[in-house]
Each structure stands twice: as C-alpha cells, then as structure tokens.
Design an enzyme around this catalytic site. Structure first.
Site, PDB file in Angstrom:
ATOM      1  N   ASP A 342      30.982  72.752  51.162  1.00 56.85           N
ATOM      2  CA  ASP A 342      29.860  71.819  51.207  1.00 56.85           C
ATOM      3  C   ASP A 342      28.543  72.580  51.081  1.00 56.85           C
ATOM      4  O   ASP A 342      28.341  73.610  51.734  1.00 56.85           O
ATOM      5  CB  ASP A 342      29.908  71.054  52.534  1.00 56.85           C
ATOM      6  CG  ASP A 342      28.745  70.114  52.717  1.00 56.85           C
ATOM      7  OD1 ASP A 342      28.652  69.130  51.950  1.00 56.85           O
ATOM      8  OD2 ASP A 342      27.925  70.353  53.622  1.00 56.85           O
ATOM      9  N   GLU A 378      30.452  72.979  46.083  1.00 59.07           N
ATOM     10  CA  GLU A 378      29.469  71.933  45.830  1.00 59.07           C
ATOM     11  C   GLU A 378      28.188  72.701  45.516  1.00 59.07           C
ATOM     12  O   GLU A 378      27.546  73.237  46.425  1.00 59.07           O
ATOM     13  CB  GLU A 378      29.281  71.033  47.044  1.00 59.07           C
ATOM     14  CG  GLU A 378      28.270  69.918  46.767  1.00 59.07           C
ATOM     15  CD  GLU A 378      27.959  69.077  48.005  1.00 59.07           C
ATOM     16  OE1 GLU A 378      27.737  67.866  47.843  1.00 59.07           O
ATOM     17  OE2 GLU A 378      27.921  69.637  49.117  1.00 59.07           O
TER      18      GLU A 378
END
Length: 726
Positions: A342, A378
């Site tokens: 993330d 990401e």
C-alpha cells in the site's frame, strides 16, 4: 517467574515448548518491564539483559495463550522526539497474535491529557489496551508448497476476508467472515471455476478503528490502519486467543491445495498511532524517533506522506529490520506467496523525494527469501512527486492506474484515447520496457476496493457517499464512470442491457490484454455499493458480497470464467515479451501485431492522431510469441483478431485480407455475452460490430457455403450477419 537472560533474537515472544523468550528493541529505553496478564492481574518483570539496544529475557513455564505487553522507561520530551511513558502499556511490535481488535479510546491511551497536548498524562492505560499473545509456532503443513504461478499465467482476485463470505448461504454461519470461511470448499470452488490463481487479501495485519470513526459509531472495514505487522487480524478468526495463527495457516494450506496463491495487501507506510495527537499504543512509546519520520524543525510533529498522520522511518535500520522480519515471517512461517504494498512510494522516500534506489528496495533485491515471491506496488502516495507508475525497480510489478483510467475512458467514449488504449492493452511498454521489465509488470485492473465496483462504474456518474457521514466530501470525484443514461437504479431494459454490455467490455479488455489481470471480488456477480466509492468504514451489507445476486448475474459469472479459460488456453493473450511490431521471420511480411481501421486498412499515423476514433482492430499473431515453453520448445498459438467499438453506433468492420487468415471464427461477442461457438467468416468479409462492444475472432479452417449470424445488438433489435464464403 525470575527471568533468565534469554536471547536478543528473534525479537518478539518466542515459545520453545518449555518457556518463552521475550525481546524488544528500544535504543532510548533505560529499562523495559515485561507485563504478564492472567485473569486481569498484571505481573511486571524487568527484562534482565540488553544487547544492541534489544532488551530481552527468558521465562520458563510461560506457555501458549499468555497475554503480555511492555512498559518502557525512558525520556519523555516530545519537542526532541522522545515519548517514553511507563504508564502506557505497549503492544509488542513483533507480537504474533493480539487479543482484542477494538480499543475504547479512553483518555489514558494518549500521552497527554485531552485539551493539553503539550502536557504529559500519567494515567495507566493497561485496562484499555489490547494485549500480545504467546502463540504456538508449530503447525502440520503436510505437503504444502507454494504454487509459484508465473505472473503471465496469473489471474488475481482482490478480496476482503470478512466481506467475501459473511453473507454466503453455503458457508456455515459460525465461520462466515473468517479465515476458515474463506477456505471453505464452496468458496474455493467458486474461485477455481472463475479461473482465479491468486487471492489478494485486503489488510489482514492486526488493525484498529481510528478515533474519528469510533466517535461516529463506525468501524474501519478496509483495514489500512495497522498496529501489528506480524499478527493476523483477530476479528477474522473463528477461534481467537492466539488460534488465529493456526486458522490463517490452515486457510493458506487449503488454498494452496487448490493451486491458489495468497497475496497480502500490506501497510508498512504508517501505523494506527497517527499524528502527534494520536494514541500511544506501541512504537510511539517504545522508540518514537526510531520508528517514525519526524519533522526536523520541530520533532513533536510527524512527516505524513500517507494522509494518515505519520510515516514509518524506513531510513532507520531497526525499522527497516522490522519490515523485513515481518515479510520473511509471513513467507516462511505463514507460507504466503507475495505482497501488495500500500502507498509503496512512501517506502522509497530516502529523505524527501521518492528514490527508486532507496535502502528498502536495495535490501529487498538482495534478500534470498523476499525477492522470490510476488512483489506488487501501489505506485503512489499523497506526498510531492508521489505518483510513480512505471518507476519501480525491475523486481517489482505495479498496479497500473493508467490502464484503469484509459480503459474506463475508452469505453465511456472519451475522445483521443486510441493511441494510449493501444499501449495499455499491449502491456504498457512505455512504462515498463525501458527498465528491462516485461508486460506482466503491469497489474491490469479496472476496479479495486478503492472506488466504484464494476456494476456501479456503469451505473453512476457521481459518488454517493452520504452513508460515510462526511457530507459526501470523501472519496474521489474523478471516477471516469458513465451511468449509461440514468443515475443509479432503473428498470429501463435498454439501459440495463447496455450496462451489462459495458461490464462485459471491461472484463474482456482486462482479461485479454497483455499484463497480469486483477478482478475485484463480487464484480463477477454484479456486486454494488449503491454508488459509494469509498466504503472504507462500511462494515455492513453495503460492502459485503451479496451472494443472492449470483443467480441474477449468473451469465456474467459464466462470461468471466469463459474469458479466464480463453486466456489460460491461449498464450498469445499472456505473452512474456512485448510486441516487436516487425515481421516474425525473413521473407514474411506478417508481423507479431498489426492494427487496422474498421475499413480493413492498416492504421496510418493520421489514423492514430484522429481525435474522434472510437473503433480499432488489432491482429495478434500466434506464431510471433517469441517465447519457449517449459520444455524449451518454441511457443506458438493460433492468431486472433480483436475488434473494439466504443462508438455509440454500430460499425461495420472489414476483416483483413487472406494474408492474416483465410477464415475467422467468432469466439467472443460482448454484445451477446457468448464466448465460443460463433460462426466462421471468410477474410475480407464485413461484419457489424454492435455499438459499445468487443468482438474477438480466432483464425479458423476454411469454411464453405454461407453463414447467417443473429446477435442481439440492443434491446428490441437483432443484427443479422450474412457473409458469403469464397
């Protein structure tokens, strides 16, 4: 209870069958107390040894299920970055399991009295804290093995442990929403039939609900608020009290047996302790300046590249060690197959700018364990210069946000998208080729947890997030969605049919493009969030997969499964190398890829620059794959022709001349939702491609006679193809 010296490694609580070794890093601590809890009673034991800033001790007869925490004695001077306070019970950053996933946000959890952030609060927080649990490290893995599915053969399925199974009618009620529920045979059967090779689980590291959501009576559903990087989230366990580790391992083992990999969405960029006004739960009270990026001019405050209040200090070797130890633990002890990081750009910030050669990536590259699993970034964060799609090192793959945006724009009819659309569906060579990566470095997706579901993407023009309690201010405003003529729910049959077709268009584009496809859980059965594009706090039926829709959308599920099979059966859709755009052999004019106008002519520069183009045809040469199979033989496949029509009207498409194929068979038509069993059509024939649809044709043997094809173009009409056969 008298401690022995024990060992400084491994960090955390390690049970050996006779007792438990406890080890905690803190460079600033004067000394550390281990706190053991039994029936609400606390016993404090000073850890007797310190080696390399690791405080440690071994206690015999401390066994499985023991609850514990730490108290760290050291300096408290927030202006200098120090926040030690022995009145605050602390979670072990290396805890393998945590009892209690919710905290009550009592004032004692904070290092200051409410209303006086510069003062020190000395209330004891133990009564309000979750606790670490000593866990059983032993597990019968049997013949478990990592499937090691190559990226180019993978189909990833992003899923939420709780939301996927909580409403599944055939999963026993007592295990719905748990690791055991995810591993139930009926769920595994669904994934297998769908063609899924890997589940990418939204955060399963122990997380908490932040104070703001707690005050509004909501919960953190997504889980991007980690407090324990080694502990499976306890609320996803059907058993708890340390048994979540065994349950998680059993889930992985069962998924592996079905040849399905397990990828974890991990949040190493920040923790749940938030900014300078956040609670003191773990790292803040253990060694604040080691674990967090602090503002140099005033070390009371935290650097925030994540929008959550703090950023982990990856420049510190002990923090970097924690991340690496965590990753290795999930691979070696928990047998997971990879990670999706993330806001990964945050981990690349050496000082201020994003640095692709940062220490984090260097050490990952050299690690013999972590470097061998799937690593997905990401590739952005909220800091300056944080959008880094295409800029990660060669070992990494990336969520390709440009694929998502371009495919959405193309199918909703935005102008000037042909060139970029062509680049995205062929593997995004402009992003990944220069640094030596392959097409599969692009994780292709149209929908993910963050944003509209596929059903909502074609049903809403605007977000509808009122249920979040933020006056619809949260969530993205630029969704690149199109409601097909009416916002939200409708009974207009023509609009409903168009929406179904648009969903099939998005799925087919994702699954037949070069790269690694990723699907969002429930999209295959029409999951809706009623237009909410930021359901992070909706732990209710708004977010949970509604399995009752599976019958209504059975055709969509079957269509998705048929597409994954087509991809699996034909390596031309999952090449390991980029297209070269040149003849595949001397004396042969046929290239590995060719682009055509609807009129059957090869695209010119002028055609590419046309701002109004809505239709494009691409030829994929099965003899131009330029790869070897597992036995070293030349990899070949049949050839395909893909006809994309994003125009609002039907378009007649002339098939290329016989140099490409004498005859073609229709194998996919998103207008009808049929995969396979289509008619055989001669070269140079003209076929109608329904408005906003995709037709895929496969090179076929020579046909004879005439063929007549009836296909539903839109509500109440039928298109009839009548093509003479030479």
């Amino acid at each position: 209870m008298r401690p022995w010296p024990g060992s400084p490694y491994p960090l955390g609580a390690t049970y050996d069958g006779a007792g438990t070794n406890f080890a905690l890093f803190s460079e600033v601590a004067e000394f550390v107390e281990l706190c053991l809890f039994d029936d609400g009673k606390e016993t404090r034991i000073k850890l007797p040894e310190v080696d390399g800033f690791v405080h440690h001790g071994y206690i015999s007869n401390i066994g499985l299920g023991q609850l514990y925490g730490y108290r760290v004695y050291g300096p408290y001077d927030p202006a200098q970055g120090f926040r030690c306070n022995p009145n605050k019970l602390l979670l072990d950053p290396y805890a393998k399991a945590i009892a209690g996933s919710n905290i009550d946000w009592h004032e004692s959890l904070f290092g200051y009295p409410f209303g006086s952030p510069d003062a020190r609060d000395d209330q004891d927080s133990a009564e309000h804290m979750p606790l670490g649990v000593v866990v059983n490290p032993y597990f019968d893995w049997g013949n478990d093995r990592h499937p090691k599915t190559p990226y180019n053969e993978s189909v990833i399925y992003e899923a939420h442990v709780r939301g996927l199974t909580l409403q599944h009618p055939f999963v026993p009620e007592e295990i719905r929403g748990t690791y055991a529920g995810l591993a139930h045979p009926v769920v595994i059967e669904h994934l297998t039939k769908l063609g899924v090779t890997a589940v990418e689980l939204m955060p399963v590291h122990q997380f908490i609900t932040d104070h703001g959501l707690h005050e509004r009576g909501m919960r953190n559903y997504w889980g991007y608020n980690t407090i324990g990087f080694f502990a499976p989230h306890s609320a996803y366990s059907a058993t708890g009290r340390g048994n979540q580790v065994q349950e998680f391992k059993a889930m992985v083992r069962d998924l592996h047996e079905a040849n399905i990999e397990v990828i974890l969405d991990v949040v190493y960029n920040h923790t749940a302790e938030g900014n300078h006004l956040g609670p003191t739960l773990s790292m803040r009270g253990t060694d604040n300046e080691a674990y967090y990026r602090l503002v140099e001019d005033d070390r009371r405050y935290y650097m925030d590249y994540t929008g959550t209040g703090n950023s982990l200090n990856v420049r510190n070797p002990h923090t970097l060690q924690l991340i690496m130890d965590s990753l290795r633990y999930w691979i070696t002890d928990m047998h997971v197959d990879g990670f999706r990081f993330d806001l990964a750009a945050t981990l690349a910030r050496e000082f201020y700018d994003v640095d692709r050669l940062s220490a984090f990536f260097d050490i990952i590259q050299q690690d013999p364990v972590i470097s061998q699993v799937k690593l997905i970034a990401e590739p952005w964060d909220v800091g300056p210069g944080g959008y880094q799609v295409g800029n990660f090192p060669p070992l990494w793959t990336e969520w390709n946000g440009k694929f998502r945006d371009t495919v959405r724009d193309f199918w909703r009819g935005e102008p000037a998208t042909l060139g970029e659309f062509a680049s995205r569906i062929t593997g995004s060579s402009d992003l990944y080729q220069d640094d030596g990566r392959r097409p599969f470095a692009s994780i292709n997706f149209v929908t993910a947890h963050d944003g509209f579901t596929l059903h909502d993407l074609v049903s809403y023009n605007q977000k509808h997030n009122d249920a979040n309690g933020e006056d619809n201010r949260d969530g993205a405003d630029d969704n690149r969605s199109w409601n097909c003529g009416t916002e939200g729910v409708t009974d207009d049959s023509e609009i409903l049919q168009l929406r179904r077709r648009q969903q099939r268009n998005m799925l087919a584009t994702t699954l037949l493009s070069q790269g690694t496809p990723m699907l969002l859980h429930g999209d295959e059965i029409g999951r809706t969030q009623n237009g909410n594009n930021n359901a992070y706090c909706q732990d209710n039926d708004l977010s949970w997969v509604d399995w009752e829709r599976a019958e209504e959308f059975a055709d969509l599920k079957a269509f998705t499964a048929a597409l994954t099979k087509l991809r699996r059966d034909h390596p031309v859709f999952r090449r390991r190398r980029f297209f070269a755009g040149r003849p595949i052999r001397k004396g042969d004019e046929l290239r590995d890829i060719a682009w055509f106008t609807p009129g059957g002519q090869e695209m010119t520069e002028q055609d590419w620059e046309s701002g109004f183009g809505r239709c494009i045809v691409v030829f994929l040469n099965g003899e131009g794959i330029a790869d070897l199979d597992q036995r070293g033989e030349q990899l070949t496949d049949n050839s395909f022709l893909l006809c994309f029509n994003a125009h609002h009207e039907d378009i007649d498409v002339t098939l290329p001349n016989g140099d490409y194929a004498e005859n073609w068979t229709v194998v996919v038509d998103t207008a009808t939702g049929v995969v396979g069993g289509g008619p055989t059509i001669p070269a140079k024939s003209t076929i109608p491609v329904t408005a906003r649809s995709l037709v895929v044709l496969e090179r076929a043997e020579e046909a004879g006679g005439h063929c007549e094809v009836r296909s539903s173009a839109r509500a109440g009409t039928t298109v009839i193809w009548k093509v003479p056969v030479r």
